[in-house]
Design a protein around this motif. Sequence first.
Motif, short mmCIF file in Angstrom:
data_model
loop_
_atom_site.label_atom_id
_atom_site.label_comp_id
_atom_site.label_asym_id
_atom_site.label_seq_id
_atom_site.Cartn_x
_atom_site.Cartn_y
_atom_site.Cartn_z
N VAL B 81 125.52 -4.14 -25.87
CA VAL B 81 125.35 -3.26 -23.73
C VAL B 81 124.57 -4.44 -23.19
N PHE B 82 125.64 -3.46 -21.94
CA PHE B 82 124.73 -4.08 -20.69
C PHE B 82 123.55 -3.86 -19.38
N SER B 83 123.43 -4.74 -18.49
CA SER B 83 122.05 -4.09 -17.73
C SER B 83 123.07 -3.23 -16.82
N ARG B 84 124.09 -3.36 -15.98
CA ARG B 84 125.14 -1.94 -15.90
C ARG B 84 125.50 -1.16 -16.58
N PRO B 85 125.37 0.24 -16.47
CA PRO B 85 125.37 1.58 -16.81
C PRO B 85 126.82 1.46 -16.86
N GLU B 86 127.52 1.33 -15.32
CA GLU B 86 129.42 0.95 -15.29
C GLU B 86 130.46 0.35 -16.50
N SER B 87 129.22 -0.75 -16.80
CA SER B 87 129.57 -1.65 -17.96
C SER B 87 129.99 -0.99 -19.25
N ASN B 88 129.42 -0.05 -19.63
CA ASN B 88 128.45 0.29 -21.06
C ASN B 88 129.55 1.85 -21.26
N GLN B 89 130.92 1.47 -20.42
CA GLN B 89 131.78 2.58 -20.56
C GLN B 89 132.75 1.62 -21.55
N SER B 90 133.78 2.36 -22.78
CA SER B 90 134.64 2.01 -22.88
C SER B 90 135.48 2.65 -21.96
N LEU B 91 136.45 1.64 -22.35
CA LEU B 91 137.46 1.11 -21.90
C LEU B 91 138.92 2.29 -21.47
N TYR B 92 138.47 3.31 -22.51
CA TYR B 92 139.87 4.38 -22.80
C TYR B 92 139.11 5.68 -23.24
#
Lengths: 108, 150
Positions: B81-92
Amino acid sequence: MSEIRGIIALSPADCTSCMLCVRQCPTWCISLESHQAPDPNVPEGARERLVNVLDEFTIDFGKCMSCGICVEVCPFDALKWEKEIDYAESSSEGLAHGKEKLAEHWES
Amino acid sequence: MASATNKIALTDFIAKLEADLPVAYTARSLVADKIELWAISASGETLTTEISLNETVPSIAGDEARIEFWEREIHQMFGVVFSRPESNQSLYKADVEWALAKPLNSETLLARRNQTPWPGAKEPGVDNPVGKRRLLPPGVDPEVKTEDLI
């Protein structure tokens, strides 16, 4: 880190069927069949001793990822990296090399 | 992995990479819930740090799309889990089932692996060994039904 990771060769005489390479392989590409038999080399008058006899040893190079863990972990140095890189086949079954073929790759 | 790695604390890892944006950023799953983050900074230094999955990793993506891609890949594959919500999405995003699977995590059970007979289960001379200590490879649990897995 200067060896070329071409293909893996086996020395069946050194293999004791300890199963370490089979169990450590991350892709499960090594299969080994063996049985136990009385040791023919016991000295006169000694009691019978069982040894492992290697029946089949197969590395499926279609699954092998060349990580080298099997070569590293073998306690008897029965597996070795060789420089052979041209072992492409026209079928995926042909990439499963048995005991004899793996022994042929071995260059002393 | 690389021969000369530098295993440091998470805060130092992030600080070094923020200053020197990475050219490679990936992860490796260790035992239990421990994940090793691995990156090569722009100046060529290989850095690693060990985290557990309940820690939130500060994001270094900022405006860089390539680093967001790597963080999303680490999130999808390992569950970090990252601090930035956009990074906590899967690639697809469309692949909802696999987005929750964390396939590269060593604790994850995958159906095909769980039901494939393991060549290492054999013992010399015995076809189906039943011993007091059962050997199992990582990622296999015979107690779990395969229908419940992806």
